[in-house]
Structure formats: C-alpha cells, structure tokens
Design a protein around this motif. Sequence first.
Motif, short mmCIF file in Angstrom:
data_model
loop_
_atom_site.label_atom_id
_atom_site.label_comp_id
_atom_site.label_asym_id
_atom_site.label_seq_id
_atom_site.Cartn_x
_atom_site.Cartn_y
_atom_site.Cartn_z
N GLY A 137 -1.27 6.54 4.51
CA GLY A 137 -1.62 5.29 3.84
C GLY A 137 -3.12 5.10 3.70
O GLY A 137 -3.60 4.68 2.63
N ARG A 138 -3.87 5.40 4.74
CA ARG A 138 -5.32 5.20 4.68
C ARG A 138 -5.97 6.13 3.66
O ARG A 138 -6.85 5.71 2.89
N GLU A 139 -5.57 7.40 3.66
CA GLU A 139 -6.20 8.33 2.73
C GLU A 139 -5.73 8.09 1.30
O GLU A 139 -6.52 8.22 0.35
N GLU A 140 -4.47 7.70 1.12
CA GLU A 140 -4.00 7.32 -0.21
C GLU A 140 -4.78 6.13 -0.74
O GLU A 140 -5.22 6.12 -1.90
N SER A 141 -4.92 5.11 0.06
CA SER A 141 -5.60 3.89 -0.38
C SER A 141 -7.03 4.17 -0.81
O SER A 141 -7.53 3.59 -1.78
N ALA A 142 -7.71 5.07 -0.11
CA ALA A 142 -9.09 5.40 -0.46
C ALA A 142 -9.17 6.04 -1.84
O ALA A 142 -10.17 5.89 -2.56
N LEU A 143 -8.11 6.74 -2.23
CA LEU A 143 -8.07 7.40 -3.53
C LEU A 143 -7.70 6.45 -4.66
O LEU A 143 -8.00 6.71 -5.82
N GLY A 144 -6.99 5.36 -4.32
CA GLY A 144 -6.47 4.46 -5.32
C GLY A 144 -4.97 4.53 -5.47
O GLY A 144 -4.38 3.87 -6.33
N ILE A 184 6.83 4.47 8.69
CA ILE A 184 6.62 3.31 7.82
C ILE A 184 5.74 2.28 8.50
O ILE A 184 4.87 1.66 7.87
N ASP A 185 5.92 2.08 9.80
CA ASP A 185 5.07 1.13 10.53
C ASP A 185 3.61 1.53 10.42
O ASP A 185 2.72 0.67 10.26
N GLY A 186 3.33 2.84 10.51
CA GLY A 186 1.95 3.30 10.34
C GLY A 186 1.44 3.07 8.94
O GLY A 186 0.30 2.64 8.74
N MET A 187 2.28 3.32 7.96
CA MET A 187 1.86 3.14 6.57
C MET A 187 1.65 1.68 6.22
O MET A 187 0.83 1.34 5.37
N ARG A 188 2.37 0.78 6.90
CA ARG A 188 2.24 -0.65 6.62
C ARG A 188 0.83 -1.17 6.92
O ARG A 188 0.48 -2.28 6.50
N GLU A 189 0.02 -0.41 7.61
CA GLU A 189 -1.36 -0.83 7.87
C GLU A 189 -2.24 -0.64 6.66
O GLU A 189 -3.42 -0.99 6.68
N SER A 190 -1.69 -0.04 5.60
CA SER A 190 -2.39 0.09 4.33
C SER A 190 -1.61 -0.64 3.24
O SER A 190 -0.44 -0.95 3.41
N ALA A 359 2.98 -6.76 -8.69
CA ALA A 359 2.54 -8.10 -8.30
C ALA A 359 2.43 -8.22 -6.79
O ALA A 359 1.53 -8.89 -6.27
N LYS A 360 3.36 -7.60 -6.07
CA LYS A 360 3.31 -7.65 -4.60
C LYS A 360 1.99 -7.10 -4.08
O LYS A 360 1.42 -7.63 -3.12
N ARG A 361 1.50 -6.03 -4.71
CA ARG A 361 0.21 -5.44 -4.32
C ARG A 361 -0.96 -6.12 -5.03
O ARG A 361 -2.09 -5.70 -4.88
N ARG A 362 -0.66 -7.16 -5.80
CA ARG A 362 -1.67 -7.94 -6.52
C ARG A 362 -2.56 -7.05 -7.38
O ARG A 362 -3.78 -7.26 -7.47
#
Length: 573
Positions: A137-144, A184-190, A359-362
């Motif tokens: 999740g963290r590395e995905e989020s950094a990429l977009g 999933i719990d780990g990914m939920r932090e992103s 929309a959930k991710r705005r």
Amino acid sequence: MPKLVDLTASPYNLDESQVAWVEETIASMTDEEKVGQLFTNLFFFGKDAYSGNELTNQEIMDRYHIGGARYQGGTAAQVQGLINELQSGSKIPLMVAANCDSGGNGACNDGTYIASGAQSEAAGDPSVARNAGYVSGREESALGVNTNFDPCVDILFNWRNTIVNTRAYGTNADDVITYTQAYIDGMRESDVNVCIKHFPGDGTEERDQHLILGVNELSVEEWDASFGKVYQHHIDNGVEMIMAGHIALPAYQKKLVPGLQDSDILPATLAPELATTLLKEQLDFNGMLITDASHMLGMTSAMQRKDYVPGAIAAGCDMFLFFNQIDEDYGYMLDGYRKGVITEERMTDALRRVLGLKAKRRLHEKKADGTLIKDPKELEVVGCEEHLAMRKDAADKGITLVKNTLDELPLNPEQHRRIKLYYVAGEKGGIYSGNDQTVQLFVDELTARGYEVSVQEGGSRVKGSIEKYKQETDAALFIAEVIGYGAQNNYRIQWSAAMSNEIPWYVHEVPTFAVSLNFTTHLHDLTMVKCFVNAYNSNPDIIAGVLDKLEGKSEFKGTPNDLVWAGKWQAKL
C-alpha cells in the motif's frame, strides 16, 4: 429483481456530497462516456500490446473515456510519471491498479518484495502478511496507484496447482482468512482500494484459467464451508472489490439454475447466477465486481467476443479488464448497451459501483485541488530501510526446512569447501521467469563465506568418473527457480536434456542440499533429495538467509504444509 448498490452502506459509506458527485457525474455522461467507464486499459512502457493500436495515452482517454488503468513493468519513477500523465489528462479520475500480492515489487520493478502468500503461511506469523500489505500500500500510494488487485484468497487444495501455489495463503479457509485479513489490515494504512480474487475460487484443480475454462468442482456444501466462508468474511469486513475468475462452479450453478446443462455452464465472469445471484445477493456483496483479464482462454473460449464483452457486464460484473483491440471492444460494449444487452438499470448500477469507489478515495476532490498528482519526493518510500527490514524479517521467519533425513546439516566451508552448484529455471523470456542473476548472487555469497564454487552447466548426459567427481566435490547445492506464467497449465521442473547431469544423481555420492526459490511442491520431481528447503523468492535477504540456516547460524523457522509431499511416500524418505 437484482439487488442494486447502496452507496451509503459498506464498503462505500459515502456522505451526501460524495453520492451527489457520483449521481451528477452519471447524469452528465454521454453513452460513449458511460461505456468507457466500464473498461480498464493495460498500459505498457512502449507499445500497448493488448489494444493493438498506436494511439497516444491521451488519445486513448479522449476517444474511449476509460475508467481504469493498469500497467506492466516500469521503475518507480516511470510508473509515477505514467500515472501522473494519465490522471492529468483524464476528465474523470482513473482507478489505477497494480498487482501487489507480495509487496511493492508488484507495483514497480524496483519495489520491495516482502513475502508471498506461501511464505506468509510458512512463517505462521500474521505480521509477515500484514507487512506485505503495508509495504504494498505504501509503495503503491507513492506511485499514484489507488487500487490493489490482491490479496489472492484462493485455497490451495490440489498440490498439482501451480497457478496459486505461491499466491494462496493456505490449504484451508481459516488460514486463508487469518493471513489475508492481516495483509488487508496492513494495506488499510494506505489510501488504496482492496480487490480480492479469484471468485468463485481457484486451487481445487491443476489447470490454468489463462489457458482453459477453470472449474471449481466442489459441492455446494463444500464450497460454502471453504471459499464461501472466506468470501463472506471479507465481504462482512468491507472489502471494496472482488475479481471474478474465468472459473465455473458447476454444482452451485446447477443448484441456482435448475435444469442447467453442462453445455451451458459459463465462468463467473459471464454467469449471472454466480456474479449476481450468489455473490451480490446471497453473499450480500455491495461493492464492485471486476472481471479477470479478458484475453484469458477461460473467457475467450466461451463465445464470440462481441457477445462476451457486453455479456460480462450484463451478468453482473461492473468493470471489464483490458481491451483486445481497443476500438473493436469499445464498439462491442457500446453496441451491447444500445441494443439492451446491458439494460439501463444494469449500466447505472455498474457506474455507481465504479464511481462510488473513486468517490470513496475522494479522487475527484484530489483532482480538483491538485493532490492527485504525485511528487517525485514521495518515491523515497520505495525500497526504504523500514521496508527492507520487513523483507529480512519475512525471510527469517518463512524459510522452511522441509526435510533433512540423512542429517547432513550444517553446511560449512571446512567439510564442504568445494561446492558444485546446479541451477534449474523455468520458462525463459516470459512475463515472469527465473532470474539469471540468482546464480551469481549464490556464487558471490558462498565465495564470501569461504567456499569454492563451480557452476555445473546443463545440457549434457555425461557424468564422467564418479570417483573423480567425489574427489573434486565436497557438496552439491541444487537451486530450482521455476517461474512461469500462462504458458503451461502447471509448472514442473524441466531438465535441460534427457537424463541430464543436473538431475540429482549425486545424492548418495556427496552431501546434497536442494532449495526451491518459488514453487513449494518440487519434491514430486525430486523425491531422491534428502535435504530440501523451500525459500519462496530469490531476493538477497532470502539467499543470505538460506545459507545462514543451512550453515546453522540461524534456525529454520518456517513450517511446511502437507501438500509439499505431493502425495508421494518416497518424498518423505
């Protein structure tokens, strides 16, 4: 009447302004824009191999109004640049997905591998799976990236199944629930949507839905107690997306559709009794259902493409994964909508489910304020020290000693200084394949520890003098890195020649240590080996960890499941 989505309920939980954006966006769309939102396009760094066209990325968005994107390959910087380009040029923000089932390495070539499902299961520690999800999740989020097509919640029932051998988190429902929920719990932090797969469940047979219609042969009662239990758990815990596999579930389909003939059985991607009745109604899934890749034979062999493109949406899927020829597939979907194959109610429900996750991710708000575009500085998290420490911890906990029946351990440079190294890989040049650098990593690591290493070249049946071999060799180290994708229904060790010299004929001549760096069931081809290790990956921490444990510097902590024996009594000897 099919159950329609409730955007105020789980997994969406949208407020009034988010619901309003979804409804206003749908109301403003042309038919062409509605159809476009149903598609996820696959982008390559280079020619788009699946759409069969030479359009620019902007032309794809302008002409076809795609709702989602996935990509193949690329470094972190390349991927972030691509996603920024796509989001900047899109009218409606895109759902951008990656396949991270083991860590950030699924999102970019330089991402951080943590642990596969098999490695997480062997570790027996949910924190390993949790860290895999956290890093993904963290590395995905950094990429977009805002959507993850994992974890795989399949159950490995059949030892011959190499499709989910390393991706499955267990051989029973309870283990799969424990480790996939931790992931999933780990990914939920992103800020990432989670998509579990492959409904209605892989792992019962040995064939690959990439190549043939997959079939889950469980009875209704068996499915309810296994896969049904897993899916119900994750639905109840708010999973946003489910990926439908090109997999049939005949027993359930015949229960739900009395009189259904074998000739009429379709995969979940095209069967309304699975996609709608079982999943959305009986299991009460209120989220978004996406097809698996539409170039897979489990779908393409079902009927003409012009029929199954709109047919997937009509059956209850909400998004269609990948174009074949972009203009053609888009035309098939638009034609199906205008002819009523996709009813107005079904189209609107699908769009609400797709846009609802945006929309959930705005994403619409982030697009408006500029935060949807990622800063290159965010890439510092990719491969950071925190993530590498998690990779090392996962290696330590997961590496598994399956057998050591001759008590030949520990390996050491005093007794085993001259090592003959054997290496067997899987397919060459595939999307996923063994890494030629692996041999060099082993040679370098062994040499630094005081061993003299010679690499045995395959391709010959000549063994030469056995006595000479024993005089020149103190130990044999056999490495299997068999990796493949979509070219065989299952993957086994394939020798370089008939009775070639890398086959472990030497197990009673010199101490022999065998290590698998991917699949867990190679003992069915290596029953003669007396010391066997499952190590799951070839990253530097795994390789160093394997040697530390073979040398007795670190204990083996992983635990094998019963499928590693492949049902062979001699594998245990």
